[in-house]
Design a protein around this motif. Structure first.
Motif, PDB file in Angstrom:
ATOM      1  N   THR A 272      18.759  38.548  34.677  1.00  0.00           N
ATOM      2  CA  THR A 272      18.408  39.955  35.231  1.00  0.00           C
ATOM      3  C   THR A 272      18.934  40.586  36.308  1.00  0.00           C
ATOM      4  OG1 THR A 272      16.013  38.897  34.480  1.00  0.00           O
ATOM      5  CG2 THR A 272      16.223  40.816  36.347  1.00  0.00           C
TER       6      THR A 272
ATOM      7  N   ASP B 242      17.278  43.915  26.591  1.00  0.00           N
ATOM      8  CA  ASP B 242      17.021  42.455  27.042  1.00  0.00           C
ATOM      9  C   ASP B 242      16.222  41.762  26.183  1.00  0.00           C
ATOM     10  OD1 ASP B 242      16.998  40.258  28.619  1.00  0.00           O
ATOM     11  OD2 ASP B 242      15.184  41.070  30.055  1.00  0.00           O
TER      12      ASP B 242
ATOM     13  N   CYS C  10      12.578  45.859  26.926  1.00  0.00           N
ATOM     14  CA  CYS C  10      12.361  44.443  26.848  1.00  0.00           C
ATOM     15  C   CYS C  10      11.101  44.483  26.079  1.00  0.00           C
ATOM     16  CB  CYS C  10      11.824  43.896  28.234  1.00  0.00           C
ATOM     17  SG  CYS C  10      12.748  44.128  29.649  1.00  0.00           S
TER      18      CYS C  10
END
Length: 574
Positions: free
Chosen positions: A52, A152, A77
């Motif tokens: 992150t 991500d 995400c």
């Protein structure tokens, strides 16, 4: 390498110092310089490696004050929890850059509040693909000025069916932009995305500093079908973890298990995808602060949850994917600390599935017997002994001594007082323990006489295309008994009867009730001797005889002559 060695702004260096970060992790050291240069990147890295910060610091640094009212960075995400967590991290890094405004958008939360936040000038948006698409369709999220897109946990987003949304978003972004992708695995679908949407990406592969499976002690317990909840209660009472996670495969099971644990006196909360965001936030806050010690969750709901200090992980259900097993047990044993993982299995099939996982992870999963009540009482006594020894090191108030003296004057000895207090502690433990006296199957051998049997009735028959081997396989799988311990199997149109040892009949009924056989849920009860005379019976012995006659027929080279009265139909011409 230290953060202050990078070419970062003073505001970011100050924020990093406030967070106590000094040396970069491997993924940060290799990724941040490349991302600051605007290079496309593929990062293979697991959760917990600091990714992150690896993509967040360059993202914040790329936001210019001149264009602060425009959306410049989009981060996708797989789950709400990950989006919220990443957004919170970005806000910490942007502490001294007042013009940087991260915002999270995800399903299950108020659309109006999110629209209000976006209109106030969010320039970094972290969101789930579905909700991002909703905002794009509403024109509340515009991609005209996007400079960087970050995916991500891309593999998990594809597993959850977000591929179309991801590709739609990437197609709407301006031609000139930076695309960053982080993923634990690289399946073909990921490679297709990188080829289509990335420009000569740098590839960074980070090996985990610690092998999760090497640092976690792994055990499994064989439990009769239908007794997993009781087994879990025993294990929680025996090991007394301060913080634990229990994984189930379905949302329904999470709800049912959480309710069962609460009724047994355990501090448990459930987490799954059907819960409202306010509920999920409340659950996680309760678990993180220690108000509740047991979190029951599905794999998807738990994805991205970062909670330190988890003592144990329990697999109530065997995960549907080997990688999920690694993700589950990785919740404990983090940052080089040891942890424990316990898996409950019922029947031969689940034992074999766990052996496959053991081979896949190349780690030993040790079989253990469930603790008995006496074992748990001994553990509690040892714990009380330690607690009392520790308490004696502290100053004891005069009021406590006065009470002891008062009780002594009334003929109650200090020994009896102490025993009463300890006994109360033991009663609290014992009262929450389930009755778990499961009879062991009887094993026949030549030196033992025949066992008395009774019939059980199973609510499935020939109408559901059931064969004797289906019934026998289900019985063996559910009970753990040998196939030789079951007697005659009679299959009728709508039900089936099976001879079972009389002493094991309650156990068989309990283990078999409401399981599925060949896709059909069944009910099992003692056979009352009543069956419709019109129903046809199909038993194992006759089936075997028919098979023998068929095998004999297969061996004949000459086919039997057609019956003289039966004429062959002429072939149809097309």
């Amino acid at each position: 390498m230290h953060f202050n060695e990078l070419n970062l702004s003073q505001e970011l260096i100050m924020a990093v110092d406030d967070l106590g970060f000094e040396e970069m992790t491997e993924i940060q050291e290799k990724s941040i310089p490349l991302l600051l240069e605007g290079t496309d990147l593929i990062g293979r890295s697991n959760t917990g490696t600091g990714k992150t910060a690896a993509f967040g610091i360059p993202a914040i640094e790329s936001i210019t004050a001149e264009m602060s009212r425009c959306l410049q960075v989009l981060i996708l995400c797989p789950t709400r929890e990950l989006a919220m967590q990443a957004c919170d991290e970005l806000k910490k890094f942007a502490k001294y850059k007042k013009w940087v405004k991260p915002a999270a958008v995800y399903g299950g939360a108020s659309m109006e509040k999110q629209i209000y936040t976006l209109k106030r000038g969010a320039n970094i948006v972290v969101g789930t693909p579905g909700r991002v698409m909703d905002h794009i369709r509403r024109r509340t999220l515009k991609l005209d000025n996007i400079k960087t897109v970050i995916l991500d946990e891309a593999d998990e987003m594809l597993n959850m069916g977000f591929r179309d949304d991801i590709e739609s978003i990437l197609n709407d972004i301006p031609q000139e932009h930076q695309t960053v992708l982080f993923s634990a695995t690289m399946p073909p679908e990921i490679m297709n995305i990188t080829k289509k949407y990335q420009n000569n990406p740098a590839v960074i592969k980070i090996a985990a500093k610690y092998k999760t499976v090497d640092l976690i002690q792994q055990f499994y317990f064989e439990v009769a079908m239908g007794r997993k909840t009781d087994a879990l209660k025993l294990l929680l009472a025996a090991y007394q973890p301060k913080s634990s996670m229990v994984f189930c495969n379905t949302k329904k099971m999470v709800d049912e298990l959480t309710e069962a644990l609460l009724s047994g006196g355990f501090k448990a909360v459930g987490l799954h995808g059907d819960m409202k965001q306010s509920q999920r936030t409340q659950v996680m806050n309760s678990f993180k602060c220690g108000a509740t010690s047991i979190l029951v969750a599905t794999d998807v709901a738990a994805r991205g949850i970062d909670v330190s200090g988890i003592d144990a992980v329990f697999n109530y259900d065997i995960p549907q994917d080997n990688e999920y097993y690694i993700h589950r047990i990785g919740r404990t044993g983090r940052a080089g600390h040891t942890g424990a993982a316990y898996t409950l299995v019922s029947g031969r099939r689940q034992v074999n599935e766990l052996k496959d996982i053991s081979r896949y992870t190349k780690a030993e999963i040790i079989h253990m017997e469930l603790p008995e009540k006496d074992d748990i009482i001994d553990i509690k006594l040892q714990s009380l002994k330690s607690d009392i020894t520790e308490l004696l090191q502290n100053n004891i108030s005069e009021a406590a001594y006065d009470l002891i003296e008062n009780l002594e004057n009334n003929g109650i000895s200090p020994k009896k007082i102490a025993a009463a207090l300890i006994n109360r502690q033991l009663d609290e433990v014992i009262s929450s323990l389930p009755e778990f006296d499961i009879p062991k199957p009887i094993r026949r051998n030549k030196n033992r006489p025949a066992v008395n049997t009774v019939k059980v009735d199973i609510s499935i028959g020939r109408n559901q295309r059931i064969a004797p081997n289906f019934i026998l396989g289900a019985l063996v799988d559910a009970t753990g008994m040998s196939g030789r311990e079951f007697g005659k199997i009679d299959i009728f149109d709508k039900h089936t009867t099976v001879e079972v040892p009389e002493s094991e009949s309650d156990y068989v009924i309990d283990a078999m009730n409401f399981i599925k056989i060949n896709g059909h849920q069944v009910e099992v009860k003692l056979y009352d001797g009543k069956s419709k005379s019109s129903e046809k019976r199909f038993d194992r012995d006759k089936s075997d005889n028919r098979r023998k006659r068929f095998d004999k027929f297969k061996g004949n080279k000459k086919r039997p002559e057609t019956h003289p009265e039966r004429k062959r139909r002429p072939k149809k011409r097309h």
